[in-house]
Design an enzyme around this catalytic site. Structure first.
Site, mmCIF file in Angstrom:
data_model
loop_
_atom_site.group_PDB
_atom_site.id
_atom_site.type_symbol
_atom_site.label_atom_id
_atom_site.label_comp_id
_atom_site.label_asym_id
_atom_site.label_seq_id
_atom_site.Cartn_x
_atom_site.Cartn_y
_atom_site.Cartn_z
ATOM 1 C CB THR A 104 -24.071 -66.603 91.446
ATOM 2 O OG1 THR A 104 -22.726 -66.557 90.957
ATOM 3 C CG2 THR A 104 -24.990 -66.787 90.185
ATOM 4 C CB THR A 145 -26.340 -61.483 83.207
ATOM 5 O OG1 THR A 145 -25.853 -62.987 83.114
ATOM 6 C CG2 THR A 145 -25.187 -60.822 82.586
ATOM 7 C CB VAL A 148 -30.522 -75.778 84.079
ATOM 8 C CG1 VAL A 148 -30.189 -74.249 83.486
ATOM 9 C CG2 VAL A 148 -29.285 -76.621 83.812
ATOM 10 C CE LYS A 205 -22.133 -68.211 87.270
ATOM 11 N NZ LYS A 205 -23.477 -68.035 87.673
ATOM 12 N NE ARG A 228 -30.864 -70.300 87.354
ATOM 13 C CZ ARG A 228 -30.896 -70.669 85.962
ATOM 14 N NH1 ARG A 228 -32.255 -70.807 85.706
ATOM 15 N NH2 ARG A 228 -30.069 -70.672 85.220
HETATM 16 N N1 LIG Z 1 -31.027 -67.638 83.782
HETATM 17 C C1 LIG Z 1 -29.837 -66.831 84.053
HETATM 18 O O1 LIG Z 1 -30.246 -65.651 84.721
HETATM 19 C C2 LIG Z 1 -28.475 -67.030 83.400
HETATM 20 C C3 LIG Z 1 -28.378 -68.197 82.783
HETATM 21 N N2 LIG Z 1 -27.092 -68.459 82.276
HETATM 22 C C4 LIG Z 1 -26.830 -69.756 81.549
HETATM 23 O O2 LIG Z 1 -27.688 -69.912 80.550
HETATM 24 C C5 LIG Z 1 -27.858 -71.258 80.278
HETATM 25 C C6 LIG Z 1 -29.381 -71.656 79.940
HETATM 26 O O3 LIG Z 1 -29.851 -71.311 81.057
HETATM 27 P P1 LIG Z 1 -31.602 -70.783 81.386
HETATM 28 O O4 LIG Z 1 -31.825 -70.127 80.006
HETATM 29 O O5 LIG Z 1 -31.354 -70.135 82.568
HETATM 30 O O6 LIG Z 1 -32.142 -72.174 81.266
HETATM 31 P P2 LIG Z 1 -33.683 -72.509 82.291
HETATM 32 O O7 LIG Z 1 -33.219 -72.854 83.313
HETATM 33 O O8 LIG Z 1 -34.303 -71.029 82.352
HETATM 34 O O9 LIG Z 1 -34.281 -73.482 81.350
HETATM 35 C C7 LIG Z 1 -34.106 -74.659 81.011
HETATM 36 C C8 LIG Z 1 -33.543 -74.654 79.475
HETATM 37 O O10 LIG Z 1 -32.846 -75.826 79.268
HETATM 38 C C9 LIG Z 1 -33.403 -76.277 77.950
HETATM 39 N N3 LIG Z 1 -33.391 -77.878 77.691
HETATM 40 C C10 LIG Z 1 -33.761 -78.850 78.666
HETATM 41 N N4 LIG Z 1 -33.401 -79.939 78.247
HETATM 42 C C11 LIG Z 1 -32.920 -79.794 77.197
HETATM 43 C C12 LIG Z 1 -32.378 -80.601 76.110
HETATM 44 N N5 LIG Z 1 -32.560 -81.764 76.174
HETATM 45 N N6 LIG Z 1 -31.677 -80.045 74.949
HETATM 46 C C13 LIG Z 1 -31.848 -78.811 74.832
HETATM 47 N N7 LIG Z 1 -32.121 -77.697 75.649
HETATM 48 C C14 LIG Z 1 -32.769 -78.449 76.784
HETATM 49 C C15 LIG Z 1 -34.899 -75.955 77.981
HETATM 50 O O11 LIG Z 1 -35.651 -75.884 76.692
HETATM 51 C C16 LIG Z 1 -34.834 -74.700 78.566
HETATM 52 O O12 LIG Z 1 -34.503 -73.703 77.410
HETATM 53 C C17 LIG Z 1 -27.245 -72.153 81.228
HETATM 54 O O13 LIG Z 1 -25.972 -72.497 80.931
HETATM 55 C C18 LIG Z 1 -27.097 -71.108 82.274
HETATM 56 O O14 LIG Z 1 -26.000 -71.124 83.177
HETATM 57 C C19 LIG Z 1 -26.215 -67.476 81.921
HETATM 58 C C20 LIG Z 1 -26.564 -66.260 82.555
HETATM 59 C C21 LIG Z 1 -27.843 -66.042 83.204
HETATM 60 O O1 LIG Z 2 -25.604 -67.129 85.741
HETATM 61 C C1 LIG Z 2 -26.123 -66.612 86.357
HETATM 62 C C2 LIG Z 2 -26.090 -65.236 86.671
HETATM 63 O O2 LIG Z 2 -25.007 -64.518 86.090
HETATM 64 C C3 LIG Z 2 -27.432 -67.176 86.830
HETATM 65 O O3 LIG Z 2 -26.987 -67.928 87.954
HETATM 66 P P1 LIG Z 2 -27.620 -69.357 88.378
HETATM 67 O O4 LIG Z 2 -27.680 -70.141 87.303
HETATM 68 O O5 LIG Z 2 -27.230 -69.870 89.542
HETATM 69 O O6 LIG Z 2 -29.252 -68.985 88.588
#
Ligand SMILES: NC(=O)C1=CN([C@@H]2O[C@H](COP(=O)(O)OP(=O)(O)OC[C@H]3O[C@@H](n4cnc5c(N)ncnc54)[C@H](O)[C@@H]3O)[C@@H](O)[C@H]2O)C=CC1
Ligand SMILES: O=C(CO)COP(=O)(O)O
Length: 323
Positions: free
Chosen positions: A241, A131, A272, A184, A248
């Protein structure tokens, strides 16, 4: 069913957009006041998901207390921050849907296990799969695993989040759905290294297959079902990924493979790369479970500053074994 989203990064914002389909009200908690302001004023998350016009029914807030009237909460802060944020969140018996992918440092708990320990009365579900946030936010077709031990709650959540281009597949294997997503990310770093070091497509395919064998060994040792690991939240997300610079984690590995230092690559990141945090914890958890994870160990060595050719040489020099 009113949905609350905890975390205003790219994925929390994309999921808020999914939940707000048809004008349904969604409350999105974001840590950064400028994200809250931009979403409420301009309906755009200019910091983490720029360029996507967000639904006007998403209301952002800086106060976790504003989530108290929600019927389900999607937890989308990075794994290492889930405990701190959920400690401050009014949860009670509200279902929690964990959407972060990682293992907590120190405790070696999956994020669902952290949530269960903090809020024992709340039903726990996991949403995970291939996703990329920007694709989901753009409405491109996406399928996910939605795992919940209680099938009725799982079905209600799936019905609420499903749309013409967003298909949740039900599962009762919460642990399996979590392990696929956490592992992963580490393997995606390894695939990026292969790309960055110019090792070729054969090597990348081998790494995906052998990495999947590691994921399966570890998952089974922790009680996951093989069907879950070979489904969307495991193999599906691994393939995504490990194949794209939009990841990332893959991009981090790409830099490592090009000989850049992990500390430099990580120091100025706004977003992140969960695999960098998960890798050392996963290595500990694997040792604890008596599971051999050589690719994960290689990623840890690279993150610790080891030289790329030496790490790859050591991987390839391992004794020949059965598949
Ligand atoms: N971006 C994507 O495509 C996807 C991300 N994920 C997962 O979702 C989770 C969040 O990732 P993203 O939304 O991509 O983040 P992002 O990389 O877009 O943004 C960083 C996030 O971390 C938060 N953050 C930083 N320091 C913090 C702290 N001290 N306390 C609380 N929050 C803090 C920020 O507020 C922001 O929401 C991760 O576990 C990632 O693996 C899962 C599926 C897809
Ligand atoms: O989990 C993700 C897609 O499913 C996003 O991957 P990355 O955190 O490596 O960008």
């Amino acid at each position: 069913m009113k949905i609350g989203v905890i975390g205003g990064g790219a994925w929390g914002t994309a999921l808020a957009q999914v939940a707000a389909r048809g004008g349904a009200p969604v409350t999105l908690w974001a840590r950064e006041s400028e994200v809250v302001g931009a979403i409420n004023d301009a309906h755009e998350n200019t910091r983490f998901l720029a360029g996507v016009a967000l639904s006007q029914s998403i209301r952002a807030t800086s106060a976790l207390a504003d989530l108290a009237d929600c019927d389900a909460l999607l937890v989308v802060v990075p794994a290492q921050h889930v405990r701190a944020v959920l400690t401050e969140t009014p949860v009670g018996k509200t279902p929690l849907v964990l959407c972060a992918k990682g293992i907590e440092a120190g405790t070696r708990l999956l994020v669902g296990e952290v949530a269960r320990a903090l809020h024992p009365a709340a039903p726990i579900a996991v949403l995970s799969g291939p996703t990329f946030a920007h694709e989901v936010a753009a409405g491109l077709p996406t399928a996910v695993t939605l795992a919940c031990a209680d099938p009725a709650i799982g079905a209600t959540l799936a019905d609420r989040l499903a749309g013409p281009n967003f298909r949740p597949y039900a599962s009762d294997d919460v642990i399996g759905a979590e392990i696929g997503g956490a592992v992963k990310n580490v393997l995606a770093i390894a695939c990026g290294v292969v790309e960055g070091a110019g090792l070729g497509q054969n090597a990348r395919a081998a790494l995906i297959a052998r990495g999947f064998a590691e994921m399966t060994r570890f998952g089974v040792a922790r009680g996951a079902q093989i069907e879950t690991l070979s489904g969307l939240s495991g193999l599906g997300d691994l393939v995504l990924t490990c194949s794209s610079t939009a990841s990332r984690n893959f991009s981090l590995g790409l830099g490592l493979g090009q000989g850049k230092r992990a500390a430099d690559l990580l120091s100025d990141r706004l977003t992140v790369a969960e695999g960098a945090f998960t890798a050392p914890v996963l290595r500990e958890a694997a040792a604890e479970a008596g599971v051999d994870m050589p690719v994960v160990e290689a990623v840890c060595a690279l993150l610790d500053g080891a030289e790329v050719q030496a790490v790859i040489g050591a991987l390839l020099a391992r004794p020949l074994t059965r598949e």
